[in-house]
Design a protein around this motif. Structure first.
Motif, short mmCIF file in Angstrom:
data_model
loop_
_atom_site.label_atom_id
_atom_site.label_comp_id
_atom_site.label_asym_id
_atom_site.label_seq_id
_atom_site.Cartn_x
_atom_site.Cartn_y
_atom_site.Cartn_z
N GLY A 107 0.76 -1.23 0.00
CA GLY A 107 0.00 0.00 0.00
C GLY A 107 0.79 1.28 0.00
N CYS A 108 0.04 2.36 0.13
CA CYS A 108 0.45 3.76 0.04
C CYS A 108 0.78 4.09 -1.43
CB CYS A 108 1.63 4.08 0.94
SG CYS A 108 1.32 3.75 2.68
N HIS A 109 0.65 5.38 -1.74
CA HIS A 109 0.96 5.83 -3.10
C HIS A 109 1.87 7.04 -3.07
CE1 HIS A 109 0.66 6.90 -7.24
NE2 HIS A 109 -0.10 7.95 -7.03
N THR A 110 1.62 7.97 -2.19
CA THR A 110 2.46 9.16 -2.10
C THR A 110 3.54 8.97 -1.02
OG1 THR A 110 1.10 10.24 -0.42
CG2 THR A 110 0.50 10.61 -2.75
N SER A 111 4.59 9.77 -1.14
CA SER A 111 5.62 9.74 -0.10
C SER A 111 5.04 10.20 1.23
CB SER A 111 6.79 10.64 -0.51
OG SER A 111 7.52 10.05 -1.56
N ALA A 112 4.08 11.11 1.18
CA ALA A 112 3.47 11.60 2.42
C ALA A 112 2.76 10.47 3.17
CB ALA A 112 2.48 12.72 2.10
N SER A 113 2.04 9.63 2.46
CA SER A 113 1.34 8.54 3.14
C SER A 113 2.34 7.48 3.61
CB SER A 113 0.28 7.91 2.22
OG SER A 113 0.85 7.39 1.04
N ARG A 114 3.39 7.22 2.80
CA ARG A 114 4.41 6.24 3.23
C ARG A 114 5.11 6.73 4.50
NH1 ARG A 114 7.74 7.04 -0.31
NH2 ARG A 114 9.35 7.98 0.96
N LYS A 115 5.49 8.01 4.52
CA LYS A 115 6.14 8.55 5.71
C LYS A 115 5.22 8.48 6.93
CE LYS A 115 10.05 10.22 3.87
NZ LYS A 115 11.40 9.72 4.31
N ALA A 116 3.91 8.62 6.69
CA ALA A 116 2.96 8.62 7.81
C ALA A 116 2.83 7.24 8.45
CB ALA A 116 1.59 9.11 7.32
N VAL A 117 2.97 6.19 7.66
CA VAL A 117 2.79 4.83 8.21
C VAL A 117 4.10 4.19 8.64
CG1 VAL A 117 0.76 4.52 6.75
CG2 VAL A 117 2.97 3.57 6.01
N LEU A 118 5.22 4.73 8.20
CA LEU A 118 6.51 4.08 8.45
C LEU A 118 6.77 3.80 9.93
CD1 LEU A 118 9.05 3.01 7.08
CD2 LEU A 118 10.03 5.32 7.21
N PRO A 119 6.51 4.75 10.84
CA PRO A 119 6.75 4.45 12.27
C PRO A 119 5.92 3.27 12.78
CG PRO A 119 6.45 6.81 11.93
CD PRO A 119 6.06 6.15 10.65
N VAL A 120 4.73 3.08 12.22
CA VAL A 120 3.87 1.97 12.66
C VAL A 120 4.51 0.64 12.28
CG1 VAL A 120 1.60 0.90 12.44
CG2 VAL A 120 1.82 3.41 12.40
N PHE A 121 5.00 0.55 11.05
CA PHE A 121 5.60 -0.71 10.60
C PHE A 121 6.90 -1.00 11.34
CE2 PHE A 121 2.58 0.08 7.30
CZ PHE A 121 2.19 -1.18 6.88
N GLU A 122 7.69 0.03 11.60
CA GLU A 122 8.97 -0.19 12.28
C GLU A 122 8.74 -0.52 13.76
OE1 GLU A 122 11.14 3.37 11.29
OE2 GLU A 122 11.96 2.44 9.47
N ARG A 123 7.80 0.14 14.39
CA ARG A 123 7.54 -0.12 15.81
C ARG A 123 6.94 -1.51 16.02
NH1 ARG A 123 4.97 4.20 16.59
NH2 ARG A 123 2.83 3.45 16.40
N ARG A 124 6.09 -1.94 15.10
CA ARG A 124 5.41 -3.24 15.24
C ARG A 124 6.11 -4.36 14.49
NH1 ARG A 124 2.08 -2.53 19.56
NH2 ARG A 124 0.97 -0.54 19.38
N ASN A 125 7.22 -4.07 13.83
CA ASN A 125 7.96 -5.04 13.03
C ASN A 125 7.06 -5.78 12.04
OD1 ASN A 125 10.22 -6.40 12.09
ND2 ASN A 125 10.00 -8.08 13.57
#
Length: 414
Positions: A107-125
Motif C-alpha cells: 500500500g500507500c501511493h504518495t511519499s506523504a502517506s508512506r512517511k505517515a505509516v513508516l513508524p507503525v511498521f517499524e515499531r510493530r515489526n
C-alpha cells in the motif's frame, strides 16, 4: 495472551471484516488463510489512481489463489481506505497490524502517506510493500520498495535529452513538495555533469491548475526543453496550457518523470503528443507477457478499455515477490520475509525485476517513452538490463559505495 484478550482480538477482527465487505465477513473465520493488507485510498482526491493499485494487488492474489495459494493456503486481502489523507493512512495501518494482526501490507501511493505509516511498521515489526517510484533518501528494513528511485529515472534520462535531443537549456517545473524538490536536486547535478545548464525552476502547490504565468516564463526564458516533476491533477492543466499558449513539443519538449497513461487518457492524447517520460514500464511494451497482463487486468476490472501503468504493474508483481519470500522462509513473519526477499527475482509484465539484498529496493529497467496522439507511448530508449537502485544517488551513492545497507543507511551529508 489471556483468553479475554484473544477473544477481544478475534471479535474485533471479525467486526472489522464485516464492516469492510460481506465477502470478508464470510472468510474471516477461514483460519487457514493468510491475511494481507491492502492500504489504498478508496475515497478522496487520490482514489482514482489508488483504486487501480488495489486492483493490481487483488488481481495478483486472485491469480496466486487460483494456482494453489501460498504454501498451500489461500490468501485473503483486507482492504482499508487511506482516504487520501496521511493521518488516516497512519490510523488504518495501525488497525491492520495491531487489531487484524496482519504482518504484510501492500500500500500507500504518495511519499506523504508512506512517511505517515513508516513508524507503525517499524515499531510493530511488520512489512510494507510500496510500489510507487519515489525520491529515495529512505532505507527501512520494514519496507520493500518495488518502484524506481531517482537514479533509475534520471541517470540515463538527462544525458539522453542532451545527447539525443540536442537540448542544452533546461527549465525545471514541479509540484511543491518532497518528491519534485528532491528530483530537481538530482536533475540539476546531472544537467551540469552533461554539459548543459538549467535556466530556472518553478514549483506550484500540489493540485494547482493555473499554469499561465509559468508557461509564459518558459517561453521567455530561452529554454529549449522543460524537465517536469509535476504530479497529480496539475499535470492535465499544465499540458493543456502549454499547448494553448502555442508551445511546440517538437521545438521545446516536456520531458517528465511522472506522467503516465492515466493522465494522458484524462487530458487527451493530443496535448501530450511529442513529449517524453522516463519510467520502467509502459503499456506499449510489445511482449506476450505484457499483452497477457493487460488482457487479464481488463477482464479482472471488467473494463475492455482500462489502461495499465508503471505503479499498477509494480503493485501487481510485488505480491509475487512476497509469495516467493514467504515460501522460501516457510513463514509469513516480517523477520522471515526480510531474510528471504533479497535476491528474489520475478518475470514481471515489463521484464525481470529483482529485490536488492542490501537496500530492499527493486532492480528495474529504465525506459524512455515518447507519447503519441493516441495516448500510448513509443519506447525510444531502454537500458539493456535492470539497473541497481541507489536511493542516496543524490548524495554520492554508487555501486561501489553503497549508503543504503541491510542494517540501515550510513550517515550522509545533505
Amino acid at each position: 495472551m489471556t483468553t479475554n484478550r484473544r477473544h477481544f482480538l478475534v471479535s474485533s477482527a471479525a467486526s472489522a471484516a464485516a464492516l469492510a465487505s460481506p465477502a470478508l465477513m464470510r472468510s474471516a473465520y477461514a483460519a487457514d488463510t493468510i491475511k494481507v493488507g491492502a492500504l489504498y485510498s478508496q475515497t478522496g482526491g487520490l482514489s482514482i489512481v489508488e483504486k487501480m493499485l488495489a486492483n493490481g494487488v487483488r488481481m495478483a492474489v486472485a491469480e496466486i489463489n487460483a494456482a494453489g495459494g501460498v504454501m498451500g493456503r489461500q490468501v485473503e486481502v483486507v482492504l482499508e481506505d487511506g482516504a487520501s489523507d496521511p493521518k488516516t493512512f497512519n490510523e488504518k495501518a495501525s488497525k491492520l497490524i495491531t487489531r487484524d494482526r496482519i504482518e504484510t501490507v501492500f500500500g500507500c501511493h504518495t511519499s506523504a502517506s508512506r512517511k505517515a505509516v513508516l513508524p507503525v511498521f517499524e515499531r510493530r515489526n511488520a512489512m510494507l510493500f510500496y510500489q510507487t517510484h519515489y525520491e529515495g533518501f529512505e532505507c527501512s528494513k520494514n519496507v520493500v520498495y518495488s518502484g524506481a528511485v531517482a537514479n533509475q529515472q534520471l541517470a540515463n534520462y538527462v544525458p539522453w535529452i542532451v545527447e539525443k535531443l540536442g537540448k542544452k537549456k533546461f527549465f525545471i517545473v514541479g509540484s511543491n513538495y518532497v518528491y519534485p524538490r528532491e528530483m530537481s536536486k538530482v536533475s540539476k547535478k546531472l544537467i551540469e555533469q552533461s554539459g548543459a545548464k538549467w535556466v530556472a525552476d518553478e514549483y506550484l502547490e500540489l493540485g494547482h491548475s493555473e499554469w499561465a504565468s509559468v508557461v509564459r516564463k518558459i517561453k521567455e526564458s530561452g529554454a529549449d526543453v522543460v524537465l517536469s516533476h509535476v504530479v497529480g491533477d496539475s499535470l492535465v492543466a499544465f499540458y493543456r496550457e502549454y499547448k494553448n499558449q502555442g508551445m511546440s513539443q517538437a521545438a521545446v519538449p516536456i520531458c517528465a518523470t511522472v506522467i503516465s497513461e492515466i493522465e494522458i487518457a484524462a487530458m487527451g492524447g493530443e496535448y501530450a503528443a511529442g513529449s517524453y517520460t522516463s519510467v520502467p514500464y509502459f503499456m506499449s511494451i510489445d511482449t506476450p507477457a505484457n499483452k497477457s497482463f493487460i488482457e487479464r487486468y481488463r477482464k479482472f476490472v471488467n473494463d475492455p478499455k482500462a489502461v495499465t501503468y508503471h505503479s499498477l504493474e509494480a503493485a501487481y508483481f510485488q505480491v509475487f515477490l512476497w509469495k516467493q519470500a514467504v515460501e522460501a522462509g516457510k513463514a509469513t513473519t516480517a523477520d522471515a520475509i526480510r531474510a528471504n526477499i533479497g535476491g528474489q527475482s520475478y518475470d514481471a509484465p515489463g521484464g525481470k525485476v529483482r529485490i536488492d539484498p542490501e537496500s530492499l529496493h527493486a532492480w528495474v529497467t529504465p525506459r524512455i517513452g515518447q507519447w503519441q496522439a493516441d495516448g500510448q507511448s513509443k519506447v525510444v530508449d531502454a537500458s539493456p538490463q535492470p539497473v541497481r537502485p541507489l536511493p542516496y544517488f543524490a548524495y554520492g551513492e554508487t555501486d561501489a559505495n553503497l549508503i543504503c545497507k541491510r542494517n540501515g543507511a550510513a550517515p550522509v551529508k545533505a
